[in-house]
Design a protein around this motif. Structure first.
Motif, PDB file in Angstrom:
ATOM      1  N   GLY A   1      -8.164   0.180 -21.342  1.00  0.00           N
ATOM      2  CA  GLY A   1      -7.424  -0.098 -20.118  1.00  0.00           C
ATOM      3  C   GLY A   1      -7.814   0.896 -19.043  1.00  0.00           C
ATOM      4  N   PHE A   2      -7.240   0.690 -17.881  1.00  0.00           N
ATOM      5  CA  PHE A   2      -7.655   1.461 -16.712  1.00  0.00           C
ATOM      6  C   PHE A   2      -7.067   2.872 -16.737  1.00  0.00           C
ATOM      7  N   MET A   3      -7.536   3.699 -15.815  1.00  0.00           N
ATOM      8  CA  MET A   3      -6.978   5.049 -15.642  1.00  0.00           C
ATOM      9  C   MET A   3      -5.470   4.922 -15.408  1.00  0.00           C
ATOM     10  N   GLY A   4      -4.699   5.777 -16.055  1.00  0.00           N
ATOM     11  CA  GLY A   4      -3.250   5.751 -15.869  1.00  0.00           C
ATOM     12  C   GLY A   4      -2.544   4.766 -16.795  1.00  0.00           C
TER      13      GLY A   4
ATOM     14  N   GLY B   1      -2.099   5.026 -19.884  1.00  0.00           N
ATOM     15  CA  GLY B   1      -1.343   5.747 -20.922  1.00  0.00           C
ATOM     16  C   GLY B   1      -2.075   5.746 -22.261  1.00  0.00           C
ATOM     17  N   LYS B   2      -3.387   5.536 -22.227  1.00  0.00           N
ATOM     18  CA  LYS B   2      -4.161   5.424 -23.479  1.00  0.00           C
ATOM     19  C   LYS B   2      -4.038   6.696 -24.324  1.00  0.00           C
ATOM     20  N   THR B   3      -4.104   7.857 -23.671  1.00  0.00           N
ATOM     21  CA  THR B   3      -4.039   9.119 -24.424  1.00  0.00           C
ATOM     22  C   THR B   3      -2.624   9.378 -24.943  1.00  0.00           C
TER      23      THR B   3
ATOM     24  N   LEU C   1     -11.820   9.771 -26.792  1.00  0.00           N
ATOM     25  CA  LEU C   1     -13.292   9.809 -26.722  1.00  0.00           C
ATOM     26  C   LEU C   1     -13.776  10.801 -25.651  1.00  0.00           C
ATOM     27  N   ASP C   2     -13.019  10.937 -24.570  1.00  0.00           N
ATOM     28  CA  ASP C   2     -13.407  11.889 -23.513  1.00  0.00           C
ATOM     29  C   ASP C   2     -13.457  13.332 -24.052  1.00  0.00           C
ATOM     30  N   ASP C   3     -12.560  13.664 -24.999  1.00  0.00           N
ATOM     31  CA  ASP C   3     -12.566  15.018 -25.585  1.00  0.00           C
ATOM     32  C   ASP C   3     -13.846  15.235 -26.389  1.00  0.00           C
TER      33      ASP C   3
ATOM     34  N   PHE D   1     -23.001  10.342 -17.416  1.00  0.00           N
ATOM     35  CA  PHE D   1     -21.719  10.285 -18.129  1.00  0.00           C
ATOM     36  C   PHE D   1     -21.664   9.047 -19.022  1.00  0.00           C
ATOM     37  N   ARG D   2     -22.107   7.899 -18.502  1.00  0.00           N
ATOM     38  CA  ARG D   2     -22.062   6.655 -19.295  1.00  0.00           C
ATOM     39  C   ARG D   2     -22.960   6.766 -20.519  1.00  0.00           C
ATOM     40  N   ARG D   3     -24.102   7.436 -20.371  1.00  0.00           N
ATOM     41  CA  ARG D   3     -25.016   7.624 -21.508  1.00  0.00           C
ATOM     42  C   ARG D   3     -24.308   8.448 -22.586  1.00  0.00           C
TER      43      ARG D   3
ATOM     44  N   GLY E   1     -12.036   6.135 -22.573  1.00  0.00           N
ATOM     45  CA  GLY E   1     -11.936   6.346 -21.133  1.00  0.00           C
ATOM     46  C   GLY E   1     -11.903   4.991 -20.429  1.00  0.00           C
ATOM     47  N   GLY E   2     -11.358   4.974 -19.222  1.00  0.00           N
ATOM     48  CA  GLY E   2     -11.126   3.718 -18.503  1.00  0.00           C
ATOM     49  C   GLY E   2     -12.344   2.836 -18.305  1.00  0.00           C
ATOM     50  N   GLY E   3     -13.543   3.425 -18.289  1.00  0.00           N
ATOM     51  CA  GLY E   3     -14.741   2.616 -18.032  1.00  0.00           C
ATOM     52  C   GLY E   3     -15.468   2.195 -19.296  1.00  0.00           C
ATOM     53  N   ALA E   4     -15.104   2.796 -20.431  1.00  0.00           N
ATOM     54  CA  ALA E   4     -15.909   2.620 -21.653  1.00  0.00           C
ATOM     55  C   ALA E   4     -15.982   1.163 -22.119  1.00  0.00           C
TER      56      ALA E   4
ATOM     57  N   GLY F   1      -1.783  14.404 -11.987  1.00  0.00           N
ATOM     58  CA  GLY F   1      -2.488  15.444 -11.235  1.00  0.00           C
ATOM     59  C   GLY F   1      -3.809  15.868 -11.868  1.00  0.00           C
ATOM     60  N   ARG F   2      -4.254  15.164 -12.939  1.00  0.00           N
ATOM     61  CA  ARG F   2      -5.521  15.499 -13.597  1.00  0.00           C
ATOM     62  C   ARG F   2      -6.691  15.057 -12.715  1.00  0.00           C
ATOM     63  N   GLU F   3      -7.743  15.868 -12.712  1.00  0.00           N
ATOM     64  CA  GLU F   3      -8.939  15.545 -11.918  1.00  0.00           C
ATOM     65  C   GLU F   3      -9.648  14.335 -12.529  1.00  0.00           C
ATOM     66  N   ARG F   4      -9.697  13.218 -11.764  1.00  0.00           N
ATOM     67  CA  ARG F   4     -10.393  12.017 -12.242  1.00  0.00           C
ATOM     68  C   ARG F   4     -11.438  11.632 -11.200  1.00  0.00           C
ATOM     69  N   PRO F   5     -12.718  11.735 -11.553  1.00  0.00           N
ATOM     70  CA  PRO F   5     -13.777  11.500 -10.566  1.00  0.00           C
ATOM     71  C   PRO F   5     -13.726  10.121  -9.916  1.00  0.00           C
ATOM     72  N   LEU F   6     -13.215   9.100 -10.641  1.00  0.00           N
ATOM     73  CA  LEU F   6     -13.221   7.745 -10.080  1.00  0.00           C
ATOM     74  C   LEU F   6     -11.862   7.320  -9.533  1.00  0.00           C
ATOM     75  N   CYS F   7     -10.943   8.278  -9.412  1.00  0.00           N
ATOM     76  CA  CYS F   7      -9.643   7.957  -8.822  1.00  0.00           C
ATOM     77  C   CYS F   7      -9.582   8.595  -7.444  1.00  0.00           C
TER      78      CYS F   7
ATOM     79  N   GLU G   1     -12.446  -5.437 -10.859  1.00  0.00           N
ATOM     80  CA  GLU G   1     -13.779  -5.682 -11.436  1.00  0.00           C
ATOM     81  C   GLU G   1     -13.743  -5.588 -12.960  1.00  0.00           C
ATOM     82  N   ARG G   2     -12.934  -4.646 -13.451  1.00  0.00           N
ATOM     83  CA  ARG G   2     -12.932  -4.383 -14.897  1.00  0.00           C
ATOM     84  C   ARG G   2     -11.963  -5.247 -15.688  1.00  0.00           C
ATOM     85  N   ARG G   3     -10.981  -5.786 -15.024  1.00  0.00           N
ATOM     86  CA  ARG G   3      -9.920  -6.524 -15.728  1.00  0.00           C
ATOM     87  C   ARG G   3     -10.443  -7.597 -16.686  1.00  0.00           C
TER      88      ARG G   3
HETATM   89  C1  S3P Z   1     -13.137   6.865 -16.247  1.00  0.00           C
HETATM   90  C2  S3P Z   1     -11.902   7.173 -16.778  1.00  0.00           C
HETATM   91  C3  S3P Z   1     -11.605   8.489 -17.339  1.00  0.00           C
HETATM   92  C4  S3P Z   1     -12.887   9.201 -17.775  1.00  0.00           C
HETATM   93  C5  S3P Z   1     -13.878   9.213 -16.669  1.00  0.00           C
HETATM   94  C6  S3P Z   1     -14.274   7.806 -16.222  1.00  0.00           C
HETATM   95  C7  S3P Z   1     -13.351   5.483 -15.703  1.00  0.00           C
HETATM   96  O1  S3P Z   1     -10.748   8.374 -18.472  1.00  0.00           O
HETATM   97  O2  S3P Z   1     -13.453   8.593 -18.906  1.00  0.00           O
HETATM   98  O3  S3P Z   1     -13.325   9.922 -15.589  1.00  0.00           O
HETATM   99  O4  S3P Z   1     -14.521   5.099 -15.526  1.00  0.00           O
HETATM  100  O5  S3P Z   1     -12.345   4.781 -15.468  1.00  0.00           O
HETATM  101  P1  S3P Z   1      -9.190   7.964 -18.329  1.00  0.00           P
HETATM  102  O6  S3P Z   1      -9.107   6.468 -18.313  1.00  0.00           O
HETATM  103  O7  S3P Z   1      -8.569   8.531 -19.567  1.00  0.00           O
HETATM  104  O8  S3P Z   1      -8.659   8.585 -17.085  1.00  0.00           O
END
Ligand code: S3P
Length: 178
Positions: free
Chosen positions: A16-19, A21-23, A40-42, A64-66, A89-92, A127-133, A145-147
Motif C-alpha cells: 500500500g501507499f505511504m502512510g 500503516g504497513k510498518t 523491507l526498508d530496514d 533505490f529500486r535496484r 515500501g510504498g513503491g515496491a 514527520g518521517r523523512e520520505r523522499p517521495l512525499c 498511478e499505483r492503485r
Molecule cells: C517509497 C515509500 C517508502 C520508502 C521509499 C519509497 C515509495 O516506504 O520505501 O521512500 O516509493 O512510495 P513507506 O511506504 O514505508 O513510507
C-alpha cells in the motif's frame, strides 16, 4: 478462495501507499500471530549502510529500486517454518518485477487502503523523512498511478479511521489466522 480454505502462509506481505500503516500494522500483526516482523526498508538500509533518504539523495530513485528488488529477492530466498510478516515500501509492489517475485513465491499480499487525504495526514503527523512525499497533488497523482497495482494484492483491508490493533486483527481474520 475463502480465507479458511487458503493454506497457512509462511510469509504475508503488507502493501500500500505511504502512510497506509504497513510498518505499525505489520509489527502488531507479527505479535498477534507469534510471527516475525520485518520491514523491507530496514533490510535495504542495513545492506546499503545508509538511510533510504540518503540513497535517494546520493544515488537517485533508480538505484533505490535496484536495492529494493535485490533485498526482496534475498528475503524470498530465505526459508522459514514460522510466519513472517513483511512490510514493503510504498513503491515496491507497484514494480511489476517485484509483484511477480512475490506471486511466484506463493506469498499472500494484503493491501492496506485509505483515502489520499488520510494517508497524507498520517505521513505529515509521523514527520518521517520520505523522499517521495512532497506536496499533496503530487502525492495523490502517484497514489492514483499505483492503485491498480495495489489492487492486485490477494486481500484488501480498509484502514480509514481505524486503530492499528483493530486493523491488525482484521488482517489476521482475513488471512484466516484468527
Ligand atoms: C517509497 C515509500 C517508502 C520508502 C521509499 C519509497 C515509495 O516506504 O520505501 O521512500 O516509493 O512510495 P513507506 O511506504 O514505508 O513510507
Amino acid at each position: 478462495m475463502k480465507p479458511s480454505l487458503r493454506p497457512r502462509p509462511t510469509v504475508a506481505f503488507l502493501v500500500g501507499f505511504m502512510g497506509a500503516g504497513k510498518t505499525s500494522v505489520g509489527r502488531a500483526l507479527g505479535q498477534l500471530l507469534n510471527g516475525k516482523f520485518e520491514d523491507l526498508d530496514d533490510r535495504i538500509e542495513a545492506q546499503e549502510g545508509r538511510s533510504i533518504e540518503q540513497i535517494f539523495r546520493e544515488s537517485g530513485e533508480a538505484e533505490f529500486r535496484r536495492a529494493e528488488s535485490a533485498a526482496l529477492s534475498e528475503l524470498l530466498a530465505e526459508r522459514n517454518s514460522f510466519l513472517r510478516v513483511v512490510a514493503l515500501g510504498g513503491g515496491a509492489f507497484a514494480q511489476a518485477q517485484n509483484a511477480l517475485l512475490v506471486q511466484e513465491a506463493g506469498a499472500v499480499t494484503v493491501f492496506l487502503d485509505a483515502p489520499a487525504e488520510e494517508l497524507y495526514r498520517r505521513c505529515a503527523q509521523e514527520g518521517r523523512e520520505r523522499p517521495l512525499c512532497r506536496d499533496f497533488e503530487q502525492f495523490r497523482k502517484l497514489l492514483d498511478e499505483r492503485r491498480p497495482s495495489y489492487l492486485k494484492a490477494t486481500l484488501q483491508v480498509d484502514t480509514s479511521g481505524k486503530a492499528i490493533n483493530v486493523i491488525a486483527a482484521e488482517v489476521a481474520c482475513s488471512l484466516g489466522l484468527r
